[in-house]
Design a protein around this motif. Structure first.
Motif, PDB file in Angstrom:
ATOM      1  N   PRO A 146      14.616  -7.323  12.593  1.00 30.45           N
ATOM      2  CA  PRO A 146      14.480  -8.619  11.893  1.00 30.45           C
ATOM      3  C   PRO A 146      13.132  -9.495  12.585  1.00 30.45           C
ATOM      4  N   ASP A 147      13.052  -9.281  13.958  1.00 28.24           N
ATOM      5  CA  ASP A 147      12.043  -9.956  14.486  1.00 28.24           C
ATOM      6  C   ASP A 147      10.735  -9.239  14.440  1.00 28.24           C
ATOM      7  N   ARG A 148      10.572  -8.101  13.999  1.00 27.46           N
ATOM      8  CA  ARG A 148       9.233  -7.226  13.635  1.00 27.46           C
ATOM      9  C   ARG A 148       8.431  -7.799  12.498  1.00 27.46           C
ATOM     10  N   PRO A 149       7.216  -8.223  12.874  1.00 26.92           N
ATOM     11  CA  PRO A 149       6.164  -8.543  11.963  1.00 26.92           C
ATOM     12  C   PRO A 149       6.022  -7.425  10.772  1.00 26.92           C
ATOM     13  N   CYS A 150       5.916  -7.720   9.678  1.00 27.93           N
ATOM     14  CA  CYS A 150       5.510  -6.670   8.616  1.00 27.93           C
ATOM     15  C   CYS A 150       4.684  -7.373   7.603  1.00 27.93           C
ATOM     16  N   LEU A 151       3.500  -6.835   7.463  1.00 25.89           N
ATOM     17  CA  LEU A 151       2.489  -7.208   6.379  1.00 25.89           C
ATOM     18  C   LEU A 151       2.311  -6.083   5.598  1.00 25.89           C
ATOM     19  N   VAL A 152       2.293  -6.664   4.168  1.00 26.70           N
ATOM     20  CA  VAL A 152       2.244  -5.661   2.922  1.00 26.70           C
ATOM     21  C   VAL A 152       0.828  -5.943   2.380  1.00 26.70           C
ATOM     22  N   VAL A 153      -0.095  -5.014   2.223  1.00 27.45           N
ATOM     23  CA  VAL A 153      -1.230  -5.234   1.667  1.00 27.45           C
ATOM     24  C   VAL A 153      -1.112  -4.671   0.173  1.00 27.45           C
ATOM     25  N   MET A 205      10.882   4.719  17.499  1.00 21.55           N
ATOM     26  CA  MET A 205      10.620   3.469  17.117  1.00 21.55           C
ATOM     27  C   MET A 205       9.435   2.575  17.823  1.00 21.55           C
ATOM     28  N   THR A 206       8.954   1.650  17.048  1.00 16.88           N
ATOM     29  CA  THR A 206       7.672   1.288  18.104  1.00 16.88           C
ATOM     30  C   THR A 206       7.940  -0.339  17.897  1.00 16.88           C
ATOM     31  N   ASP A 207       7.168  -0.981  18.763  1.00 14.34           N
ATOM     32  CA  ASP A 207       7.268  -2.339  18.848  1.00 14.34           C
ATOM     33  C   ASP A 207       6.013  -3.065  17.948  1.00 14.34           C
ATOM     34  N   ARG A 208       5.345  -2.349  17.817  1.00 13.21           N
ATOM     35  CA  ARG A 208       4.014  -2.597  16.913  1.00 13.21           C
ATOM     36  C   ARG A 208       4.436  -3.247  15.519  1.00 13.21           C
ATOM     37  N   PRO A 209       3.451  -4.108  15.360  1.00 13.70           N
ATOM     38  CA  PRO A 209       3.696  -4.784  13.784  1.00 13.70           C
ATOM     39  C   PRO A 209       3.390  -3.775  12.715  1.00 13.70           C
ATOM     40  N   LEU A 210       4.367  -3.982  11.745  1.00 11.25           N
ATOM     41  CA  LEU A 210       4.210  -2.707  10.702  1.00 11.25           C
ATOM     42  C   LEU A 210       3.257  -3.168   9.572  1.00 11.25           C
ATOM     43  N   LEU A 211       2.472  -2.403   9.083  1.00  4.03           N
ATOM     44  CA  LEU A 211       1.376  -2.620   8.178  1.00  4.03           C
ATOM     45  C   LEU A 211       1.543  -1.719   7.165  1.00  4.03           C
ATOM     46  N   ILE A 212       2.148  -2.063   5.937  1.00  4.34           N
ATOM     47  CA  ILE A 212       2.596  -1.200   4.704  1.00  4.34           C
ATOM     48  C   ILE A 212       1.404  -1.698   3.681  1.00  4.34           C
ATOM     49  N   VAL A 213       0.677  -0.470   3.164  1.00  5.23           N
ATOM     50  CA  VAL A 213      -0.498  -0.500   2.368  1.00  5.23           C
ATOM     51  C   VAL A 213      -0.202  -0.090   1.018  1.00  5.23           C
ATOM     52  N   ASP A 214      -0.250  -0.774   0.104  1.00  6.66           N
ATOM     53  CA  ASP A 214      -0.239  -0.184  -1.421  1.00  6.66           C
ATOM     54  C   ASP A 214      -1.351   0.559  -1.770  1.00  6.66           C
ATOM     55  N   GLY A 215      -1.318   1.946  -1.566  1.00 10.26           N
ATOM     56  CA  GLY A 215      -2.491   2.587  -1.775  1.00 10.26           C
ATOM     57  C   GLY A 215      -3.077   2.577  -3.298  1.00 10.26           C
ATOM     58  N   ALA A 216      -2.472   2.536  -4.256  1.00 13.31           N
ATOM     59  CA  ALA A 216      -2.852   2.322  -5.784  1.00 13.31           C
ATOM     60  C   ALA A 216      -3.797   1.348  -5.942  1.00 13.31           C
ATOM     61  N   ASN A 217      -2.949  -0.013  -5.400  1.00 11.15           N
ATOM     62  CA  ASN A 217      -3.612  -1.267  -5.723  1.00 11.15           C
ATOM     63  C   ASN A 217      -4.734  -1.428  -4.575  1.00 11.15           C
ATOM     64  N   VAL A 218      -4.791  -0.843  -3.628  1.00  6.20           N
ATOM     65  CA  VAL A 218      -5.979  -1.014  -2.877  1.00  6.20           C
ATOM     66  C   VAL A 218      -7.251  -0.161  -3.220  1.00  6.20           C
ATOM     67  N   VAL A 219      -6.870   1.088  -3.493  1.00 10.79           N
ATOM     68  CA  VAL A 219      -7.990   1.939  -4.076  1.00 10.79           C
ATOM     69  C   VAL A 219      -8.464   1.525  -5.185  1.00 10.79           C
ATOM     70  N   GLY A 220      -7.539   0.953  -6.198  1.00  6.65           N
ATOM     71  CA  GLY A 220      -8.027   0.537  -7.468  1.00  6.65           C
ATOM     72  C   GLY A 220      -8.851  -0.965  -7.428  1.00  6.65           C
ATOM     73  N   SER A 221      -8.928  -1.577  -6.270  1.00  8.79           N
ATOM     74  CA  SER A 221      -9.568  -2.949  -6.153  1.00  8.79           C
ATOM     75  C   SER A 221     -10.794  -2.660  -6.072  1.00  8.79           C
ATOM     76  N   VAL A 222     -11.580  -1.476  -6.095  1.00 12.04           N
ATOM     77  CA  VAL A 222     -13.129  -1.437  -5.961  1.00 12.04           C
ATOM     78  C   VAL A 222     -13.519  -0.378  -7.110  1.00 12.04           C
ATOM     79  N   PRO A 223     -14.200  -0.793  -8.061  1.00  6.59           N
ATOM     80  CA  PRO A 223     -14.459   0.166  -8.968  1.00  6.59           C
ATOM     81  C   PRO A 223     -15.593   1.177  -8.536  1.00  6.59           C
ATOM     82  N   ASP A 224     -15.289   2.253  -7.662  1.00  6.66           N
ATOM     83  CA  ASP A 224     -16.183   3.073  -7.086  1.00  6.66           C
ATOM     84  C   ASP A 224     -16.158   4.618  -7.582  1.00  6.66           C
TER      85      ASP A 224
END
Length: 137
Positions: free
Chosen positions: A104-111, A1-20
């Motif tokens: 519950p106190d651990r910050p979580c960011l969903v991209v 377990m880590t004390d670092r904030p959690l970053l969850i990335v929606d891979g399909a959504n992020v990849v699809g955000s740039v028409p490359d």
């Protein structure tokens, strides 16, 4: 377990955000995104990225969620990769809820830019940000 904030990335959504041309090689596009996320695990998100202050310049635990043709992308040091057996959105919502339930106190960011997913994860207490947070144009 880590004390670092959690970053969850929606891979399909992020990849699809740039028409490359990502649609020609979905797995390769997911691997390139995974590799671009590695520095965030130690440096955190950059200032001006739209990330909440607690994720800027602070090491984060990075989880990339992949689905479909990108399933099976391997993790690398600094980025855990979770392959959704079905809906990537469902897995992201479960991960955000599990994070809240375990710490519950651990910050979580969903991209993601997916409005429906944003509503689902906001109910868990997670903060949401758009793809440019991790993939500037």
């Amino acid at each position: 377990m880590t004390d670092r904030p959690l970053l969850i990335v929606d891979g399909a959504n992020v990849v699809g955000s740039v028409p490359d041309g990502w649609w020609r090689d979905r797995r390769g596009a997911a691997e390139r995104l995974r590799d671009a996320l590695v520095p965030l695990s130690t440096a955190g998100l950059p200032a001006g990225s739209g990330a909440p202050p607690w994720a800027v310049g602070t090491p984060v635990e990075v989880v990339l969620v992949v689905e479909g043709a990108a399933r099976g992308v391997a993790p690398v040091p600094g980025v855990r990769v979770e392959s959704a057996s079905g809906s990537g959105d469902d897995l992201i919502a479960r991960l955000a809820a599990a994070a809240r339930d375990s710490r519950p106190d651990r910050p979580c960011l969903v991209v993601t830019a997916d409005r429906g997913l944003r509503e689902r994860v906001a109910a868990t207490g997670a903060v949401c940000a758009g793809p440019r947070t991790v993939r500037p144009r």
